[in-house]
Design a protein around this motif. Structure first.
Motif, PDB file in Angstrom:
ATOM      1  N   HIS A 158      47.146  45.294 -26.429  1.00  0.00           N
ATOM      2  CA  HIS A 158      48.050  45.795 -27.467  1.00  0.00           C
ATOM      3  C   HIS A 158      49.484  45.883 -26.945  1.00  0.00           C
ATOM      4  O   HIS A 158      49.702  46.031 -25.741  1.00  0.00           O
ATOM      5  CB  HIS A 158      47.593  47.173 -27.939  1.00  0.00           C
ATOM      6  CG  HIS A 158      46.358  47.109 -28.767  1.00  0.00           C
ATOM      7  ND1 HIS A 158      45.098  47.205 -28.212  1.00  0.00           N
ATOM      8  CD2 HIS A 158      46.181  46.944 -30.098  1.00  0.00           C
ATOM      9  CE1 HIS A 158      44.189  47.114 -29.167  1.00  0.00           C
ATOM     10  NE2 HIS A 158      44.823  46.945 -30.327  1.00  0.00           N
ATOM     11  N   PRO A 159      50.456  45.828 -27.859  1.00  0.00           N
ATOM     12  CA  PRO A 159      51.849  46.024 -27.438  1.00  0.00           C
ATOM     13  C   PRO A 159      51.998  47.374 -26.734  1.00  0.00           C
ATOM     14  O   PRO A 159      51.422  48.374 -27.164  1.00  0.00           O
ATOM     15  CB  PRO A 159      52.635  46.013 -28.749  1.00  0.00           C
ATOM     16  CG  PRO A 159      51.766  45.235 -29.690  1.00  0.00           C
ATOM     17  CD  PRO A 159      50.349  45.554 -29.289  1.00  0.00           C
ATOM     18  N   ALA A 160      52.736  47.357 -25.627  1.00  0.00           N
ATOM     19  CA  ALA A 160      52.930  48.573 -24.841  1.00  0.00           C
ATOM     20  C   ALA A 160      54.278  49.184 -25.156  1.00  0.00           C
ATOM     21  O   ALA A 160      55.246  48.473 -25.438  1.00  0.00           O
ATOM     22  CB  ALA A 160      52.838  48.248 -23.357  1.00  0.00           C
ATOM     23  N   GLU A 161      54.327  50.482 -25.125  1.00  0.00           N
ATOM     24  CA  GLU A 161      55.573  51.223 -25.252  1.00  0.00           C
ATOM     25  C   GLU A 161      55.667  52.160 -24.056  1.00  0.00           C
ATOM     26  O   GLU A 161      55.358  53.350 -24.171  1.00  0.00           O
ATOM     27  CB  GLU A 161      55.608  52.002 -26.561  1.00  0.00           C
ATOM     28  CG  GLU A 161      55.645  51.112 -27.783  1.00  0.00           C
ATOM     29  CD  GLU A 161      55.712  51.911 -29.079  1.00  0.00           C
ATOM     30  OE1 GLU A 161      56.139  53.082 -29.040  1.00  0.00           O
ATOM     31  OE2 GLU A 161      55.340  51.355 -30.110  1.00  0.00           O
ATOM     32  N   PRO A 162      56.055  51.613 -22.885  1.00  0.00           N
ATOM     33  CA  PRO A 162      56.118  52.448 -21.689  1.00  0.00           C
ATOM     34  C   PRO A 162      57.053  53.626 -21.897  1.00  0.00           C
ATOM     35  O   PRO A 162      58.086  53.514 -22.554  1.00  0.00           O
ATOM     36  CB  PRO A 162      56.660  51.504 -20.621  1.00  0.00           C
ATOM     37  CG  PRO A 162      56.341  50.145 -21.126  1.00  0.00           C
ATOM     38  CD  PRO A 162      56.427  50.242 -22.622  1.00  0.00           C
ATOM     39  N   ARG A 163      56.654  54.756 -21.338  1.00  0.00           N
ATOM     40  CA  ARG A 163      57.479  55.957 -21.443  1.00  0.00           C
ATOM     41  C   ARG A 163      57.373  56.763 -20.171  1.00  0.00           C
ATOM     42  O   ARG A 163      56.388  56.670 -19.447  1.00  0.00           O
ATOM     43  CB  ARG A 163      57.098  56.776 -22.662  1.00  0.00           C
ATOM     44  CG  ARG A 163      55.657  57.213 -22.680  1.00  0.00           C
ATOM     45  CD  ARG A 163      55.268  57.852 -23.966  1.00  0.00           C
ATOM     46  NE  ARG A 163      54.941  56.779 -24.887  1.00  0.00           N
ATOM     47  CZ  ARG A 163      54.579  56.950 -26.126  1.00  0.00           C
ATOM     48  NH1 ARG A 163      54.495  58.132 -26.619  1.00  0.00           N
ATOM     49  NH2 ARG A 163      54.282  55.935 -26.904  1.00  0.00           N
ATOM     50  N   LEU A 164      58.361  57.580 -19.939  1.00  0.00           N
ATOM     51  CA  LEU A 164      58.407  58.454 -18.782  1.00  0.00           C
ATOM     52  C   LEU A 164      57.546  59.680 -19.067  1.00  0.00           C
ATOM     53  O   LEU A 164      57.689  60.317 -20.115  1.00  0.00           O
ATOM     54  CB  LEU A 164      59.858  58.870 -18.520  1.00  0.00           C
ATOM     55  CG  LEU A 164      60.138  59.700 -17.288  1.00  0.00           C
ATOM     56  CD1 LEU A 164      59.784  58.924 -16.029  1.00  0.00           C
ATOM     57  CD2 LEU A 164      61.612  60.075 -17.263  1.00  0.00           C
ATOM     58  N   THR A 165      56.634  59.965 -18.146  1.00  0.00           N
ATOM     59  CA  THR A 165      55.771  61.131 -18.313  1.00  0.00           C
ATOM     60  C   THR A 165      55.787  61.984 -17.058  1.00  0.00           C
ATOM     61  O   THR A 165      56.092  61.508 -15.959  1.00  0.00           O
ATOM     62  CB  THR A 165      54.310  60.730 -18.610  1.00  0.00           C
ATOM     63  OG1 THR A 165      53.818  59.973 -17.516  1.00  0.00           O
ATOM     64  CG2 THR A 165      54.197  59.933 -19.894  1.00  0.00           C
ATOM     65  N   CYS A 166      55.409  63.233 -17.218  1.00  0.00           N
ATOM     66  CA  CYS A 166      55.276  64.154 -16.098  1.00  0.00           C
ATOM     67  C   CYS A 166      54.022  63.784 -15.302  1.00  0.00           C
ATOM     68  O   CYS A 166      52.939  63.619 -15.881  1.00  0.00           O
ATOM     69  CB  CYS A 166      55.173  65.583 -16.617  1.00  0.00           C
ATOM     70  SG  CYS A 166      54.821  66.788 -15.310  1.00  0.00           S
TER      71      CYS A 166
ATOM     72  N   VAL B  16      58.417  62.979 -21.153  1.00  0.00           N
ATOM     73  CA  VAL B  16      59.601  63.772 -20.830  1.00  0.00           C
ATOM     74  C   VAL B  16      60.859  62.968 -21.122  1.00  0.00           C
ATOM     75  O   VAL B  16      60.874  61.744 -21.031  1.00  0.00           O
ATOM     76  CB  VAL B  16      59.610  64.236 -19.359  1.00  0.00           C
ATOM     77  CG1 VAL B  16      58.507  65.232 -19.096  1.00  0.00           C
ATOM     78  CG2 VAL B  16      59.512  63.076 -18.401  1.00  0.00           C
ATOM     79  N   ALA B  17      61.903  63.682 -21.479  1.00  0.00           N
ATOM     80  CA  ALA B  17      63.238  63.111 -21.676  1.00  0.00           C
ATOM     81  C   ALA B  17      64.185  63.901 -20.785  1.00  0.00           C
ATOM     82  O   ALA B  17      63.802  64.903 -20.175  1.00  0.00           O
ATOM     83  CB  ALA B  17      63.648  63.211 -23.146  1.00  0.00           C
ATOM     84  N   TRP B  18      65.424  63.490 -20.746  1.00  0.00           N
ATOM     85  CA  TRP B  18      66.360  64.138 -19.836  1.00  0.00           C
ATOM     86  C   TRP B  18      66.532  65.622 -20.129  1.00  0.00           C
ATOM     87  O   TRP B  18      66.722  66.419 -19.231  1.00  0.00           O
ATOM     88  CB  TRP B  18      67.692  63.401 -19.814  1.00  0.00           C
ATOM     89  CG  TRP B  18      68.506  63.497 -21.077  1.00  0.00           C
ATOM     90  CD1 TRP B  18      68.378  62.707 -22.176  1.00  0.00           C
ATOM     91  CD2 TRP B  18      69.545  64.415 -21.357  1.00  0.00           C
ATOM     92  NE1 TRP B  18      69.284  63.075 -23.137  1.00  0.00           N
ATOM     93  CE2 TRP B  18      70.020  64.123 -22.653  1.00  0.00           C
ATOM     94  CE3 TRP B  18      70.133  65.451 -20.656  1.00  0.00           C
ATOM     95  CZ2 TRP B  18      71.045  64.834 -23.243  1.00  0.00           C
ATOM     96  CZ3 TRP B  18      71.166  66.158 -21.237  1.00  0.00           C
ATOM     97  CH2 TRP B  18      71.609  65.850 -22.530  1.00  0.00           C
ATOM     98  N   ARG B  19      66.425  66.018 -21.385  1.00  0.00           N
ATOM     99  CA  ARG B  19      66.573  67.441 -21.723  1.00  0.00           C
ATOM    100  C   ARG B  19      65.368  68.275 -21.291  1.00  0.00           C
ATOM    101  O   ARG B  19      65.433  69.493 -21.261  1.00  0.00           O
ATOM    102  CB  ARG B  19      66.810  67.607 -23.208  1.00  0.00           C
ATOM    103  CG  ARG B  19      68.164  67.099 -23.647  1.00  0.00           C
ATOM    104  CD  ARG B  19      68.398  67.430 -25.118  1.00  0.00           C
ATOM    105  NE  ARG B  19      69.606  66.815 -25.574  1.00  0.00           N
ATOM    106  CZ  ARG B  19      70.757  67.472 -25.741  1.00  0.00           C
ATOM    107  NH1 ARG B  19      70.839  68.737 -25.461  1.00  0.00           N
ATOM    108  NH2 ARG B  19      71.817  66.829 -26.178  1.00  0.00           N
ATOM    109  N   ASP B  20      64.272  67.613 -20.956  1.00  0.00           N
ATOM    110  CA  ASP B  20      63.071  68.325 -20.515  1.00  0.00           C
ATOM    111  C   ASP B  20      63.054  68.539 -19.001  1.00  0.00           C
ATOM    112  O   ASP B  20      62.098  69.105 -18.474  1.00  0.00           O
ATOM    113  CB  ASP B  20      61.814  67.529 -20.896  1.00  0.00           C
ATOM    114  CG  ASP B  20      61.715  67.288 -22.385  1.00  0.00           C
ATOM    115  OD1 ASP B  20      62.023  68.215 -23.157  1.00  0.00           O
ATOM    116  OD2 ASP B  20      61.347  66.159 -22.776  1.00  0.00           O
TER     117      ASP B  20
END
Length: 129
Positions: free
Chosen positions: A100-108, A115-119
């Motif tokens: 499936h198409p991937a949507e990589p994201r930053l995680t803890c 997580v995002a920069w505000r987290d």
């Protein structure tokens, strides 16, 4: 990292390309720029220059562990460009595991929450400098 040419070379490496001819022909990089960027990437330990033919001697360029660790950086830049620079993203990442198409994201790493920069909080290590 040497600018856009280095990023093009690295993106080619992540797609499995290793040969000088490919970088020159497919990426449209001129010989002087290509030679300089490959030299810097090898000197910085991002790529290894490995002979693959003896007569004449020819080399290919392989990602080192240091180079492979740049993958999330390139994916983040690609995601940013897809969001702000193009109407139709030119490349789609597909997860080999499920197809499936991937949507990589930053995680803890601890709780696996996105997580995002505000987290985040940046804490300076006193002995780091």
């Amino acid at each position: 990292m040497g600018g856009p040419a280095a990023l093009l070379i690295l993106s080619g490496c992540f797609r499995g390309e290793r040969r000088y001819d490919h970088f020159r022909d497919e990426l449209g990089l001129g010989g002087t720029v290509l030679n300089d960027r490959l030299r810097v990437l090898v000197e910085e330990g991002v790529l290894d220059r490995v002979p693959y033919q003896e007569r004449p001697v020819r080399h290919e360029y392989r990602l080192t562990p240091k180079g492979a660790d740049l993958y999330p950086v390139l994916v983040a830049l690609m995601n940013w460009g897809d969001r702000y620079a193009v109407d139709v993203p030119p490349v789609r990442l597909v997860h080999r595991g499920c197809g499936h198409p991937a949507e990589p994201r930053l995680t803890c790493a601890h709780c696996a929450e996105p997580v995002a920069w505000r987290d985040m909080t940046a804490e300076v290590e006193p002995d780091a400098w």
